[in-house]
Design an enzyme around this catalytic site. Sequence first.
Site, PDB file in Angstrom:
ATOM      1  N   GLU A 685      14.524  56.504 -39.686  1.00  0.00           N
ATOM      2  CA  GLU A 685      15.896  55.974 -39.794  1.00  0.00           C
ATOM      3  C   GLU A 685      16.842  57.145 -39.632  1.00  0.00           C
ATOM      4  O   GLU A 685      16.804  58.079 -40.434  1.00  0.00           O
ATOM      5  CB  GLU A 685      16.128  55.342 -41.166  1.00  0.00           C
ATOM      6  CG  GLU A 685      15.178  54.217 -41.528  1.00  0.00           C
ATOM      7  CD  GLU A 685      15.518  52.912 -40.847  1.00  0.00           C
ATOM      8  OE1 GLU A 685      16.641  52.804 -40.315  1.00  0.00           O
ATOM      9  OE2 GLU A 685      14.658  52.026 -40.823  1.00  0.00           O
ATOM     10  N   CYS A 719      25.027  56.563 -43.651  1.00  0.00           N
ATOM     11  CA  CYS A 719      24.732  56.376 -42.223  1.00  0.00           C
ATOM     12  C   CYS A 719      25.386  55.097 -41.718  1.00  0.00           C
ATOM     13  O   CYS A 719      25.652  54.941 -40.533  1.00  0.00           O
ATOM     14  CB  CYS A 719      23.233  56.389 -41.957  1.00  0.00           C
ATOM     15  SG  CYS A 719      22.317  55.423 -43.128  1.00  0.00           S
TER      16      CYS A 719
END
Length: 927
Positions: A685, A719
């Site tokens: 990720e 993020c």
Amino acid sequence: MAPAVRAQVTALARQFMLGDDAKEILAALRDLHDRQIAFTVDLLGEAVLSEPEADQYARRYLEILELLARETAGWKGVARPETPREGSRSATGQRPTARETGPTPILNISVKISALYSQIHPADPETAIEQISDRLRPILRKAKETGALVNFDMESYALKNLTLNLFKTIFSKPEFDREPARGLAIQAYLKDSEADLADIIAWARSRQRHVTVRLVKGAYWDYETVVAQQRGWPSPVFARKPETDANFEKLSTMLLENDDAVDAAIATHNVRSIAHALAHAERRGMDLRHFEFQMLYGMAEPVKAALLQLGCRVREYCPVGELLPGMAYLVRRLLENTSNEGFLASRYARGISREELLKKPCAAVTVEPQAHFQKPGRADLPVGQDAVAAPLAKQRVPAGFIAFQNEPPTDFTIEAERQKMRESIRDWRNQLGQRYPLIINHKSVSTHDWLPSLNPANQKEIVGYAAQATVAEADAALAAARAAWPKWARTPADERAAILEKTASFVRAEKAALCAIEILEAGKSWTEADADVAEAIDFCNFYAARMRIMGRPERTQHVAGESNFQGWWPRGVGVIIAPWNFPLAILTGMTAAALVAGNSVIIKPSDQTPVIAAHLMQLLMKAGIPPGVANLLTGPGGTVGAHLVEHPQVDFIAFTGSKEVGLKIWESAGRTRPGQMNLKKVVCEMGGKNCVIVDSDADMDEAVAGCLASAFGYQGQKCSALSRLIVLEDNYDAFLQRFIAAAASMRVGPAHDPGNLIGPVISRDAQQRILKMIETGKKEAVLAWQGKVPDNPEACYVPTTIFTGVPPDSRLFREEIFGPVLAVSKARDFNEALTLANTGEFALTGGCYSRSPANIKRVKGEMVCGNLYINRSITGAIVERQPFGGFRMSGGGTKAGGREYLENFTVTRVVTENCLRRGFAPEEEEP
Ligand code: FDA
């Protein structure tokens, strides 16, 4: 078409609101006065977004008070023609006073406290009270001067305790202790309302000065119900309408019986509720002018006329202002007038019989005084048979399995919760500077080097020291994990799941302490830290629930004479490489998924947040994770992390972090080394350069608030954070002006102070990197606004920064910054907005604020991102509800918190067995 619709909506609105023209307002109020109806004026608009907006709202109140005082100077108080009936008396048995029988006071205003401060934070009511008081004081002084009554409206439940506390605080000050006249609303749909009313009565009595209590049922029933459901909180409102009606009757009785302390204002259009109050007053021989009825402008005219005929006092609630700020008010009125539950719709639209309407509301239900009476606070609310608060029904769970439930966030409006957090932070401050060794095979391993973990709000404060592993310890941890794996892999899935569930319960028990560590170690605000810990609990429980299901092999097809079952095996030994920005949640999520699936792991937390990781390790051990199955290895990523990633004995890597490191891991894991038995799996990720489009018809209030939270929550260090904002041309200037004003109103400071919405960035390095990027941005685009930060050289603050005119090929537009820096672009039309949004290498989160069904459909189909949010903020994914993760350079498409996530940590096997025994097919057993 548009002008016709606009005209119709305006006409509709005018039925319930007085508009904003002074002449028209005065004419309408004069008309009421001539009809012997008093008024209270409410300024439309609520929940301001910035301090200039709050200033403006306060100014408008002063203006309207001045205007009304001037224009109504010659009016006489609305007097009732007849004298008190003979023998009438107040409920206290005394003769009626002038207050009770005299003319109804003319000036009366209703104030919404959410409009007087833009930064109300549930965890910091003290600051809110201070700030709102600053704006209220001039209004109260003007009310004193003009003889007006100031009434506090009651808004959503989250503001209820704040409103009550503010009321008591400001009206206890010597300046306002005697004047002006004051009142507040109590909402009978709240389970707390009886306790609150008792408290206000006692308070008024103790201060020997009356309070007008406007008893309403409450206008936010749907909102409260939905919010409670979404957050998994017990609903604060009664679930059934007759319960509210019965409570209203109970409280109106209470009001009338305590008339030595409170003046009753019975605010309802419901004839049964009105009749009940009248009957009670009559039974007690009370003068009808001893209390008043209040109704909303434009509603229940025949009822008002009937009450006037009876000789009652009637006051109308008159909202004034423009249509747009009044939209929320209008929607509430329309909902009420069309609700199947509502009295007016039942009477006029659905033609329900008179007998039915006047029936006792609670023949079937009894309204008991709530437990809350003694212990205010949402956590104490009885859930009981409260169906509406039952968390999220209809979950997809096979028969025989228990549905997963999300951990509710902490409700910081409850004083006890705030106190717990304050104490935890204090306790943690007394335990700083401890050493946190490695944990290999359940044994503490000290090393030569110890890296300090620093508080980003004060670099002199060392939260703890983390042992720094070398390659030798990495190998030892790997050997321990390999040795422990076979037994763990064969441990039944249910047993593994139970250990994870136990871990979740330990995390829950230590929630406040873990939050305190995050606040000090990662600079997370109270609510961000609380959400992170709640998510960690969710990951443990959710993956445990999924593993219990996956632990039972699944039949692939039914076919006679042969059984076919698909099951999952663990991959082996993995390395968990976690970031600092969700220091507990992501670390726990990746670890829990790997462990529950039967793998053993080496946990390699971020250098910035080793202390919270050490605590997770302790809780895992306490919950019963066997030695060697989970090992904690703090140390330099460049050496020990890289060594493990490359190691042939490592079967998988779960990584969340920067694109730079993620790609290195991806590449390195792709190379097969001598002795390697498995193809390495990488769960990867990475970052995002996330975009929100604000359409021309977007709801500005929602868009400004949502974009602000998305861009600057946790200083933009998520993020999922918004970093490219694309605003359609028509809205651009107006939006930007409000957005910048709102950003400028956000409080900046250390995270331990709950009122600060913006804190420091994670480290000195991060601060320098972001500041450098801002300098680059100044060369590429226009610096539209930059905030101020506290003058503290020991803290790692970065000013919140907004750029405009950002070229699509600039670094500002393309590179992830991971800080409070936002690039705003203007788009000619929706096509251009979508093209801009889809530019770039990332595809993580995205969003759109729009009211256009066509444009919403387009973003749903065309916006390139893993998680798309419409008309809400783009951060804060919830486990199972919003499985999270992106593609392109944002990640491998795996979805953390999703139903399929565990499959990344398993290999799948199919077992086929021939069940035919020489032509006989015995009954098949489940495996
Ligand atoms: P009616 O008897 O039809 O009751 C409708 C009410 O029942 C709903 O508004 C809701 O409270 C409740 N209800 C509906 N469905 C329910 C269910 N399934 N279970 C339980 N309860 C349910 N409101 C507010 O929140 N703050 C305020 O400050 C004010 N101020 C105010 C001033 C004045 C003068 C008036 C007349 C009204 C208000 N209100 C208010 C609005 C008030 O709370 C209420 O929404 C309306 O007056 C409608 O209630 P009635 O009693 O008139 O109608």
